[in-house]
Scaffold this motif. Structure first.
Motif, PDB file in Angstrom:
ATOM      1  N   LYS A   1       0.830  -1.207   0.000  1.00 18.78           N
ATOM      2  CA  LYS A   1       0.000   0.000   0.000  1.00 18.78           C
ATOM      3  C   LYS A   1       0.862   1.252   0.000  1.00 18.78           C
ATOM      4  O   LYS A   1       0.544   2.239  -0.672  1.00 18.78           O
TER       5      LYS A   1
ATOM      6  N   PHE B   1       0.787   4.162  -2.879  1.00 18.83           N
ATOM      7  CA  PHE B   1       0.555   5.547  -2.504  1.00 18.83           C
ATOM      8  C   PHE B   1       1.719   6.440  -2.931  1.00 18.83           C
ATOM      9  O   PHE B   1       1.510   7.616  -3.261  1.00 18.83           O
TER      10      PHE B   1
ATOM     11  N   THR C   1      -8.325  10.546  -8.245  1.00 21.18           N
ATOM     12  CA  THR C   1      -8.691   9.158  -7.946  1.00 21.18           C
ATOM     13  C   THR C   1      -9.500   8.532  -9.078  1.00 21.18           C
ATOM     14  O   THR C   1      -9.562   7.308  -9.172  1.00 21.18           O
TER      15      THR C   1
ATOM     16  N   ASP D   1     -15.169   1.556  -3.580  1.00 22.85           N
ATOM     17  CA  ASP D   1     -14.576   2.007  -2.317  1.00 22.85           C
ATOM     18  C   ASP D   1     -13.060   1.813  -2.274  1.00 22.85           C
ATOM     19  O   ASP D   1     -12.371   2.448  -1.469  1.00 22.85           O
ATOM     20  N   THR D   2     -12.547   0.949  -3.131  1.00 25.06           N
ATOM     21  CA  THR D   2     -11.108   0.664  -3.133  1.00 25.06           C
ATOM     22  C   THR D   2     -10.302   1.730  -3.849  1.00 25.06           C
ATOM     23  O   THR D   2      -9.230   2.132  -3.382  1.00 25.06           O
ATOM     24  N   SER D   3     -10.808   2.218  -4.973  1.00 24.86           N
ATOM     25  CA  SER D   3     -10.000   3.117  -5.797  1.00 24.86           C
ATOM     26  C   SER D   3     -10.687   4.428  -6.173  1.00 24.86           C
ATOM     27  O   SER D   3     -10.037   5.302  -6.769  1.00 24.86           O
TER      28      SER D   3
ATOM     29  N   GLU E   1     -12.667   9.698   0.225  1.00 23.86           N
ATOM     30  CA  GLU E   1     -11.730   9.646   1.357  1.00 23.86           C
ATOM     31  C   GLU E   1     -10.307   9.406   0.874  1.00 23.86           C
ATOM     32  O   GLU E   1      -9.334   9.890   1.477  1.00 23.86           O
ATOM     33  N   LEU E   2     -10.168   8.660  -0.219  1.00 26.64           N
ATOM     34  CA  LEU E   2      -8.846   8.408  -0.790  1.00 26.64           C
ATOM     35  C   LEU E   2      -8.229   9.705  -1.312  1.00 26.64           C
ATOM     36  O   LEU E   2      -7.022   9.933  -1.161  1.00 26.64           O
TER      37      LEU E   2
ATOM     38  N   ASP F   1      -6.896  11.563   1.611  1.00 28.37           N
ATOM     39  CA  ASP F   1      -5.617  10.984   2.054  1.00 28.37           C
ATOM     40  C   ASP F   1      -4.465  11.475   1.187  1.00 28.37           C
ATOM     41  O   ASP F   1      -3.370  11.777   1.692  1.00 28.37           O
ATOM     42  N   ILE F   2      -4.685  11.556  -0.115  1.00 31.91           N
ATOM     43  CA  ILE F   2      -3.640  12.032  -1.021  1.00 31.91           C
ATOM     44  C   ILE F   2      -3.249  13.466  -0.680  1.00 31.91           C
ATOM     45  O   ILE F   2      -2.066  13.818  -0.612  1.00 31.91           O
TER      46      ILE F   2
ATOM     47  N   SER G   1       4.058   9.234   2.364  1.00 36.21           N
ATOM     48  CA  SER G   1       3.327   7.968   2.220  1.00 36.21           C
ATOM     49  C   SER G   1       3.731   6.961   3.282  1.00 36.21           C
ATOM     50  O   SER G   1       2.886   6.275   3.860  1.00 36.21           O
TER      51      SER G   1
END
Length: 388
Positions: free
Chosen positions: A45, A49, A71, A259-261, A265-266, A269-270, A289
């Motif tokens: 992960k 990232f 994303t 929800d994975t990619s 929220e992703l 995080d970035i 990261s």
């Protein structure tokens, strides 16, 4: 040779060089040092990232473009491999076709977004990309026959990467040499290659033009550079690298879903990682990261360990309860931004630039703490001539 490999963009700080060396060596030897499943997943992960955040920093830190659709390209890469492998079965042909189709789709979509949206003001461009990303996520969730809908797609990778494929009967230095082992090092090699390629881009004449546009786009236009063209190219490059990161994630997980990619929220995080590591520094993506994913993965376990030992102290045990790990993660983020306003890499480079480690005197003639320096190339066809 080492300078050329890093495109002559050295860390310029002993502490930063040490941190980067620890991060790279730690990721390189994780299967031998921490052979557990969780450690491998966390390391994988982190590498995904690193590529994803560095590609976004190419857009935000080096060009000054705020986009919320990053994303989306990450998801396109993951869905490209997942859909091709589901329809065609496990095989390198499916992976190649899925990745190629995803890269082509990302190129065309980012080109359209760039040409039609980058002429507007920054805030309007950000809103446009947010709307496009939300629409794409809705489509991915509703097209169940094609994308698997909310459940996503589980698929098989090529036989060489499958966990059941064993290359050695006995473990080597504590690590099982199987398809999972090969998948990890495929991810590691791809991450190193992509990061070095991005370093080459940002330290090229093209990258210096992007930084000039970030600092003052009116002045860049006045001396002959078409800002829209360079911003569009930056948008396309960032999208392609994000697409490659999504494909790497899908190959590692052997699954992809909204929800994975594609989760918003992703995207948050970035943004957090870019700010923590330092904008306008590819090295910031590596440091940020590593710190963020490690905190996200192990902070809750550390808090549980501390809460168990302080169970007799009512107030303190409740404060460090594992259920409150997000609170402490947010607090750590606020403290990092307060103490490192230019990011960890920016702060370390500024410290190294201002003071020599031995004499404590200001360093003369140093470059700024952010990306690579150097004069701007002349506009027009001379850019390619200088870069060669």
């Amino acid at each position: 040779m080492f300078k050329a490999l890093l495109s002559h963009d050295l860390p310029r700080s002993k502490l930063l060089a040490l941190a980067l060396a620890i991060a790279v060596l730690g990721l390189a030897f994780t299967p031998f040092i921490f052979p557990g499943t969780k450690a491998l997943n966390v390391a994988a992960k982190i590498m995904v990232f690193i590529v994803l955040v560095a590609s976004y920093d190419l857009l935000l830190g080096y060009t000054g473009i705020v986009s919320f659709a990053h994303t989306m390209f990450f998801g396109i890469g993951a869905y490209g491999v997942a859909i091709a492998s589901t329809r065609m079965g496990p095989g390198w042909e499916a992976v190649a076709l899925g990745l190629g189709g995803a890269l082509l789709a990302s190129l065309l979509l980012s080109l359209v977004i760039g040409l039609f949206s980058l002429r507007v003001k920054a805030i309007f461009f950000a809103m446009i990309t947010l709307a496009v990303a939300s629409a794409f996520m809705t489509l991915a969730s509703q097209l169940s026959d094609f994308t698997g809908g909310e459940d996503g797609l589980s698929f098989k990778v090529p036989e060489a990467l499958q966990p059941g494929t064993e290359y050695l009967e006995e473990p080597f230095l504590g690590a099982s040499i199987d398809g999972r082992f090969l998948s990890y090092y495929l991810l590691f090699v791809a991450t190193v290659a992509l990061v070095l390629l991005m370093l080459r881009i940002v330290n090229s004449p093209f990258g210096r033009v992007l930084q000039a546009i970030r600092e003052n786009d009116f002045r860049a236009e006045a001396i002959g550079y078409r800002s829209v063209v360079y911003r569009t190219l930056s948008n396309v490059l960032a999208a392609l690298f994000a697409c490659a990161a999504g494909a790497l994630l899908a190959l590692w997980l052997r699954y992809n879903g909204p929800d994975t990619s594609l989760a918003f929220e992703l995207m948050l995080d970035i943004l957090l990682i870019v700010v923590i590591g330092g904008m306008g520094t590819i090295y910031g993506a590596v440091i940020g990261s590593v710190l963020f994913v490690l905190a996200q993965s192990y902070l809750q376990d550390l808090m549980k360990l501390g809460a168990d030992r302080l169970v007799d102290v009512p107030l303190l045990s409740q404060l460090i309860s594992p259920d409150r790990w997000l609170l402490w993660l947010g607090l750590l983020f606020v403290l990092s931004v307060y103490h490192f306003p230019s990011g960890i890499v920016g702060r370390l480079r500024l410290r190294a630039m201002l003071h020599e480690p031995t004499t404590g005197r200001p360093r003369v003639g140093s470059t700024p703490p952010g990306g690579g320096g150097g004069p701007l190339p002349p506009p027009g066809g001379s850019v390619n001539k200088e870069s060669s």
